[in-house]
Design an enzyme around this catalytic site. Structure first.
Site, short mmCIF file in Angstrom:
data_model
loop_
_atom_site.label_atom_id
_atom_site.label_comp_id
_atom_site.label_asym_id
_atom_site.label_seq_id
_atom_site.Cartn_x
_atom_site.Cartn_y
_atom_site.Cartn_z
N SER A 141 8.54 3.86 0.17
CA SER A 141 7.47 3.19 -0.56
C SER A 141 7.61 3.40 -2.06
O SER A 141 7.48 2.46 -2.85
CB SER A 141 6.11 3.73 -0.08
N SER A 151 0.87 -1.17 0.00
CA SER A 151 0.00 0.00 0.00
C SER A 151 0.91 1.22 0.00
O SER A 151 1.78 1.35 0.87
CB SER A 151 -0.89 -0.03 1.24
N GLU A 152 0.73 2.12 -0.98
CA GLU A 152 1.78 3.11 -1.23
C GLU A 152 1.94 4.18 -0.15
O GLU A 152 2.88 4.96 -0.20
CB GLU A 152 1.62 3.75 -2.62
N ASN A 153 1.04 4.21 0.83
CA ASN A 153 1.26 5.12 1.95
C ASN A 153 2.33 4.60 2.92
O ASN A 153 2.65 5.28 3.89
CB ASN A 153 -0.06 5.38 2.70
#
Lengths: 232, 219
Positions: B88, B46-48
């Site tokens: 990320s 999840s890119e956060n």
């Protein structure tokens, strides 16, 4: 303050020196890990003409969204601004300038800014509206964009624990942009849930070393959740 | 019959492999997580800043500091890691993610994708989509084949502002599985009961139809 002790006891002191027209870099993703009390202090001060660099601009009535209420933000640099009706209204009225920046590029702009790197090449955005007006160059047969880094007059950061020297640890995904923002402020202010004594934090577990941090304050947090999702 | 959203997710899940690190976008891609084959280990990015995204929490384990890129509360699986946004996107831009699945408004025969902006409507921003399409080698786009008014979304040239240029090779629609090769869409599979004529009619960009186009199968 003495030596490396960065602790301040009032939010007024924490944001001392903030002036109209300054650039503020803020940590947080959505409403997760946002420096909510430092934002509230900026509202209390009624500082105007701000450029704010943050992945998002809060929501109506919370987070950076509250700085829109009195039109304190002149320009927003963000990757996603979809949750905020006031934002949309001010954008359409021409009262607010927005520079939409891909999320990874935004993170790297902060990281590079804090690391003394003025610009970097990335493939992100090549051939899109993001590339307009930017230099490109080929490396290994692929085209890349030159993106400039960002430095803020202030960086406002939300941590979990800090010691008095400004060493900071973040909690879970509240880390997000915070450690990057922390490196890229001329004055970096970190608000945390708990200030601990020097030596209590394990040195190898520190996310933001105190060298980046100018002021630390302990606050209490609402930690509003944007999308409560539970399994049935 | 056109595929349902769940069937689209099921078909994409057939592309998963044991040990894959996968980034799933919002919408149909998110549903892919429900169809990871039994006995296969896949880790969701999840890119956060979360690698190893788990299920939604219970009321008791709800935590404001644990969210996914869609800002929903989530949990982390055993073996997960959490990191900054720069880390990320280093994973994403550096090509370390094995599969990226995301939605789109349009895709064209040159592998261009438009997914973030419709001029004169509200522009919400691209989030991490531009980084994902520029960084990943293995991308699957999921979208309906045509708009509600019947306009093809598989074009000769994207009409909307691009998210990425020349980066898409695989598209799953509600009608077909297509791959982009040498400036053409190549029809690889069709949804059960969907005719090749219907797919031809709803594909505006050049379409190559091999002699044999199998129907998709679902377990």
């Amino acid at each position: 303050m003495a030596g490396f002790d960065k602790v301040v006891v009032s939010y007024e002191e924490a944001m001392s020196g903030l002036e109209d027209g300054m650039t503020i870099i803020a940590g947080g993703f959505g409403l997760c890990g946002i420096p909510e009390n430092l934002i509230a202090e900026i509202k209390r001060r009624q500082t105007k003409g701000l450029t704010v660099v943050s992945n998002n601009c809060g929501v109506d009535g919370f987070g950076l969204g509250i700085l829109l209420e009195d039109k304190q933000i002149k320009k927003m640099i963000a990757s996603y601004v979809g949750e905020n009706a006031l934002f949309e209204q001010q954008l359409l009225n021409g009262e607010l300038e927005v520079d939409l920046t891909p999320q990874g590029t935004l993170a790297e702009k902060m990281r590079a800014g804090g690391a003394g790197i003025p610009a970097f090449y990335t493939a992100t955005g090549v051939g899109t509206p993001v590339a307009e007006g930017k230099e490109t160059r080929c490396f290994h047969d692929r085209e890349y964009l030159l993106e400039e880094s960002i430095i803020g007059d202030f960086a406002i950061v939300k941590g979990w624990k800090a010691d008095r020297f400004g060493n900071v640890i973040y909690r879970h995904t509240a880390q997000n942009f915070n450690p990057l923002a922390a490196t890229a402020g001329k004055i970096t202010v970190v608000e945390v849930e708990e200030i601990v004594e020097v030596g209590e934090l394990e040195p190898s577990q520190i996310h933001t070393p105190g060298i980046y941090v100018d002021r630390v304050i302990q606050g209490s947090f609402e930690k509003r959740i944007e999308k409560v999702t539970v399994r049935s | 019959m056109a595929l349902s959203r769940e069937q689209m997710a099921q078909r994409v899940a057939q592309e998963l492999r044991d040990g894959f690190y996968v980034n799933l976008g919002i919408g149909i891609p998110t549903l892919v997580a429900n169809y990871v084959p039994e006995g296969m280990d896949v880790m969701l990015q999840s890119e956060n800043g979360l690698l190893g995204m788990g299920a939604f929490p219970t009321e008791e384990t709800l935590d404001a500091d644990m969210i996914n890129a869609g800002k929903q509360t989530v949990t982390a699986v055993a073996g997960a890691s959490i990191f900054s946004s720069a880390e990320s996107f280093a994973m994403i831009r550096g090509g370390h993610v094995d599969l990226t699945v995301l939605g789109a408004f349009e895709v064209d025969v040159n592998g261009n994708i438009a997914s973030w902006m419709i001029p004169n409507k509200l522009v919400k921003g691209m989030g991490g989509a531009m980084d994902l399409v520029a960084g990943a080698d293995n991308i699957i786009v999921t979208m309906t084949h045509a708009s509600k008014s019947g306009e093809s979304k598989l074009l000769s040239n994207c009409s909307l502002p691009l998210t990425g240029k020349g980066c898409i090779k695989k598209v799953l629609t509600d009608l077909a599985w297509l791959e982009i090769e040498n400036g053409c869409f190549v029809l690889k599979e069709r949804a059960p009961g969907v005719s090749i004529d219907e797919i031809k009619e709803k594909t505006a960009g050049e379409l190559i139809v091999p002699d044999y186009v199998p129907e998709m199968t679902f377990a």
